[in-house]
Design a protein around this motif. Sequence first.
Motif, PDB file in Angstrom:
ATOM      1  N   LEU A  35      12.999  53.319  36.726  1.00  0.00           N
ATOM      2  CA  LEU A  35      12.881  54.363  37.740  1.00  0.00           C
ATOM      3  C   LEU A  35      11.495  54.370  38.379  1.00  0.00           C
ATOM      4  O   LEU A  35      11.367  54.512  39.600  1.00  0.00           O
ATOM      5  N   SER A  36      10.470  54.216  37.561  1.00  0.00           N
ATOM      6  CA  SER A  36       9.119  54.244  38.118  1.00  0.00           C
ATOM      7  C   SER A  36       8.906  53.075  39.062  1.00  0.00           C
ATOM      8  O   SER A  36       8.293  53.210  40.123  1.00  0.00           O
ATOM      9  N   GLY A  37       9.429  51.890  38.691  1.00  0.00           N
ATOM     10  CA  GLY A  37       9.323  50.743  39.580  1.00  0.00           C
ATOM     11  C   GLY A  37      10.075  50.962  40.882  1.00  0.00           C
ATOM     12  O   GLY A  37       9.585  50.631  41.964  1.00  0.00           O
ATOM     13  N   ALA A  38      11.264  51.534  40.767  1.00  0.00           N
ATOM     14  CA  ALA A  38      12.070  51.795  41.966  1.00  0.00           C
ATOM     15  C   ALA A  38      11.395  52.801  42.884  1.00  0.00           C
ATOM     16  O   ALA A  38      11.406  52.641  44.114  1.00  0.00           O
ATOM     17  N   ARG A  51       8.640  51.388  51.065  1.00  0.00           N
ATOM     18  CA  ARG A  51       9.702  51.137  52.042  1.00  0.00           C
ATOM     19  C   ARG A  51      10.384  49.786  51.826  1.00  0.00           C
ATOM     20  O   ARG A  51      10.753  49.096  52.779  1.00  0.00           O
ATOM     21  N   PHE A  52      10.570  49.378  50.558  1.00  0.00           N
ATOM     22  CA  PHE A  52      11.319  48.165  50.266  1.00  0.00           C
ATOM     23  C   PHE A  52      12.794  48.409  50.575  1.00  0.00           C
ATOM     24  O   PHE A  52      13.272  49.541  50.546  1.00  0.00           O
ATOM     25  N   ASP A  53      13.535  47.324  50.816  1.00  0.00           N
ATOM     26  CA  ASP A  53      14.980  47.464  50.984  1.00  0.00           C
ATOM     27  C   ASP A  53      15.646  47.540  49.606  1.00  0.00           C
ATOM     28  O   ASP A  53      14.970  47.475  48.574  1.00  0.00           O
ATOM     29  N   ILE A  54      16.968  47.666  49.581  1.00  0.00           N
ATOM     30  CA  ILE A  54      17.675  47.878  48.329  1.00  0.00           C
ATOM     31  C   ILE A  54      17.466  46.723  47.355  1.00  0.00           C
ATOM     32  O   ILE A  54      17.314  46.932  46.145  1.00  0.00           O
ATOM     33  N   PHE A  55      17.422  45.492  47.873  1.00  0.00           N
ATOM     34  CA  PHE A  55      17.203  44.363  46.977  1.00  0.00           C
ATOM     35  C   PHE A  55      15.794  44.398  46.390  1.00  0.00           C
ATOM     36  O   PHE A  55      15.593  44.162  45.190  1.00  0.00           O
ATOM     37  N   GLY A  56      14.816  44.701  47.222  1.00  0.00           N
ATOM     38  CA  GLY A  56      13.448  44.813  46.743  1.00  0.00           C
ATOM     39  C   GLY A  56      13.295  45.919  45.713  1.00  0.00           C
ATOM     40  O   GLY A  56      12.546  45.781  44.733  1.00  0.00           O
ATOM     41  N   ALA A  70      12.032  44.274  37.136  1.00  0.00           N
ATOM     42  CA  ALA A  70      10.776  43.692  36.664  1.00  0.00           C
ATOM     43  C   ALA A  70       9.977  44.694  35.837  1.00  0.00           C
ATOM     44  O   ALA A  70       9.438  44.367  34.771  1.00  0.00           O
ATOM     45  N   THR A  71       9.917  45.926  36.301  1.00  0.00           N
ATOM     46  CA  THR A  71       9.167  46.960  35.587  1.00  0.00           C
ATOM     47  C   THR A  71       9.846  47.319  34.273  1.00  0.00           C
ATOM     48  O   THR A  71       9.178  47.527  33.251  1.00  0.00           O
ATOM     49  N   GLY A  72      11.174  47.365  34.285  1.00  0.00           N
ATOM     50  CA  GLY A  72      11.899  47.780  33.090  1.00  0.00           C
ATOM     51  C   GLY A  72      11.873  46.780  31.958  1.00  0.00           C
ATOM     52  O   GLY A  72      11.898  47.172  30.790  1.00  0.00           O
ATOM     53  N   VAL A  73      11.815  45.487  32.275  1.00  0.00           N
ATOM     54  CA  VAL A  73      11.952  44.478  31.213  1.00  0.00           C
ATOM     55  C   VAL A  73      10.676  43.695  30.927  1.00  0.00           C
ATOM     56  O   VAL A  73      10.610  42.988  29.918  1.00  0.00           O
ATOM     57  N   ALA A  74       9.657  43.787  31.771  1.00  0.00           N
ATOM     58  CA  ALA A  74       8.469  42.933  31.621  1.00  0.00           C
ATOM     59  C   ALA A  74       7.750  43.169  30.293  1.00  0.00           C
ATOM     60  O   ALA A  74       7.328  42.209  29.635  1.00  0.00           O
ATOM     61  N   GLY A  75       7.593  44.426  29.902  1.00  0.00           N
ATOM     62  CA  GLY A  75       6.882  44.711  28.666  1.00  0.00           C
ATOM     63  C   GLY A  75       7.586  44.117  27.453  1.00  0.00           C
ATOM     64  O   GLY A  75       6.951  43.508  26.578  1.00  0.00           O
ATOM     65  N   GLY A  76       8.903  44.282  27.385  1.00  0.00           N
ATOM     66  CA  GLY A  76       9.660  43.728  26.268  1.00  0.00           C
ATOM     67  C   GLY A  76       9.662  42.210  26.260  1.00  0.00           C
ATOM     68  O   GLY A  76       9.623  41.578  25.194  1.00  0.00           O
ATOM     69  N   MET A  77       9.684  41.598  27.438  1.00  0.00           N
ATOM     70  CA  MET A  77       9.637  40.138  27.504  1.00  0.00           C
ATOM     71  C   MET A  77       8.291  39.615  27.021  1.00  0.00           C
ATOM     72  O   MET A  77       8.225  38.624  26.283  1.00  0.00           O
ATOM     73  N   ASN A  78       7.199  40.267  27.422  1.00  0.00           N
ATOM     74  CA  ASN A  78       5.874  39.875  26.927  1.00  0.00           C
ATOM     75  C   ASN A  78       5.815  39.978  25.413  1.00  0.00           C
ATOM     76  O   ASN A  78       5.301  39.086  24.723  1.00  0.00           O
ATOM     77  N   LEU A  82      20.487  50.007  36.894  1.00  0.00           N
ATOM     78  CA  LEU A  82      21.039  51.357  37.068  1.00  0.00           C
ATOM     79  C   LEU A  82      19.947  52.333  37.479  1.00  0.00           C
ATOM     80  O   LEU A  82      20.172  53.210  38.333  1.00  0.00           O
ATOM     81  N   ALA A  83      18.759  52.172  36.927  1.00  0.00           N
ATOM     82  CA  ALA A  83      17.638  53.022  37.319  1.00  0.00           C
ATOM     83  C   ALA A  83      17.294  52.824  38.792  1.00  0.00           C
ATOM     84  O   ALA A  83      17.025  53.794  39.514  1.00  0.00           O
ATOM     85  N   GLY A  84      17.318  51.561  39.248  1.00  0.00           N
ATOM     86  CA  GLY A  84      17.039  51.294  40.650  1.00  0.00           C
ATOM     87  C   GLY A  84      18.072  51.908  41.575  1.00  0.00           C
ATOM     88  O   GLY A  84      17.725  52.497  42.605  1.00  0.00           O
ATOM     89  N   VAL A  85      19.340  51.801  41.207  1.00  0.00           N
ATOM     90  CA  VAL A  85      20.405  52.397  42.012  1.00  0.00           C
ATOM     91  C   VAL A  85      20.282  53.919  42.017  1.00  0.00           C
ATOM     92  O   VAL A  85      20.460  54.574  43.060  1.00  0.00           O
ATOM     93  N   THR A  86      19.962  54.480  40.865  1.00  0.00           N
ATOM     94  CA  THR A  86      19.785  55.933  40.768  1.00  0.00           C
ATOM     95  C   THR A  86      18.672  56.407  41.694  1.00  0.00           C
ATOM     96  O   THR A  86      18.825  57.403  42.419  1.00  0.00           O
ATOM     97  N   ALA A  87      17.551  55.690  41.676  1.00  0.00           N
ATOM     98  CA  ALA A  87      16.431  56.073  42.536  1.00  0.00           C
ATOM     99  C   ALA A  87      16.803  55.943  44.015  1.00  0.00           C
ATOM    100  O   ALA A  87      16.414  56.782  44.843  1.00  0.00           O
ATOM    101  N   PHE A  88      17.568  54.912  44.340  1.00  0.00           N
ATOM    102  CA  PHE A  88      17.956  54.688  45.740  1.00  0.00           C
ATOM    103  C   PHE A  88      18.793  55.851  46.276  1.00  0.00           C
ATOM    104  O   PHE A  88      18.572  56.316  47.398  1.00  0.00           O
ATOM    105  N   PHE A  89      19.738  56.323  45.477  1.00  0.00           N
ATOM    106  CA  PHE A  89      20.652  57.361  45.952  1.00  0.00           C
ATOM    107  C   PHE A  89      20.131  58.782  45.714  1.00  0.00           C
ATOM    108  O   PHE A  89      20.589  59.719  46.376  1.00  0.00           O
ATOM    109  N   PHE A  90      19.208  58.948  44.796  1.00  0.00           N
ATOM    110  CA  PHE A  90      18.741  60.301  44.460  1.00  0.00           C
ATOM    111  C   PHE A  90      17.229  60.431  44.609  1.00  0.00           C
ATOM    112  O   PHE A  90      16.579  61.145  43.857  1.00  0.00           O
ATOM    113  N   THR A  91      16.688  59.743  45.606  1.00  0.00           N
ATOM    114  CA  THR A  91      15.240  59.789  45.829  1.00  0.00           C
ATOM    115  C   THR A  91      14.737  61.215  46.009  1.00  0.00           C
ATOM    116  O   THR A  91      13.731  61.618  45.401  1.00  0.00           O
ATOM    117  N   SER A  92      15.409  61.993  46.818  1.00  0.00           N
ATOM    118  CA  SER A  92      14.948  63.352  47.118  1.00  0.00           C
ATOM    119  C   SER A  92      14.907  64.217  45.865  1.00  0.00           C
ATOM    120  O   SER A  92      13.960  64.985  45.654  1.00  0.00           O
TER     121      SER A  92
END
Length: 205
Positions: free
Chosen positions: A20-23, A30-35, A42-50, A74-84
């Motif tokens: 969510l924080s990354g999204a 102002r990234f698009d949905i893919f960005g 990247a934000t959600g998994v980077a720490g665990g991968m390191n 899912l966090a990214g989709v949630t942020a996209f639709f519920f930004t406000s």
Amino acid sequence: MSAPLLFTILNVLGTFVFGLSGAMVAIRHRFDIFGILVLSVATGVAGGMNRDLLLGAAPPEALTTFWPMAVASLAGVTAFFFTSAIERFNRPVMLMDAVGLGVFAVAGCRKALQFGLDPLGAILLGMITAIGGGIVRDIMATETPRVLHEDVYALAAFAGAATYAVALAAGVPETPAASGAVLLAVSLRLASVRLGWKLPRPPRS
């Protein structure tokens, strides 16, 4: 609640809130949905991968199981639709970052201890796990990583991991040790922002 169940919940929670924080950072830029999804994952998994790569647990869990990237997406989709709705919270990125920081510090420390690291090494790896996602997020968004300019950031993660390791060494059951350590790390991070705590800095020349 059993310790394995607690840490499963913590890992899912940490991945989701960091996602969510990354999204939210991506949306602010102002990234698009893919960005947004790229930065969320990247934000959600980077720490665990390191963490996994430093432990020699290769390939990392995020690449061998479905759930980490699914939760971060899912966090990214949630942020996209519920930004406000998310923006109604005061400083939402900082709040979610604090929760993820505390959760991953303890989860990373636990996995390191399970791999046989000494407590100090496990504490350091817990801290690295906690700050890894935020560093990747900030760099990808062309921002200065918070760990370099917000003083009680890595320190809060270190404190949470250290509290967990010390509590276990003192014979505290794993569930309360983990819960208390996460709460401490999150509280330190939030308090430092609210109260403006700063570490000593060299005098200006």
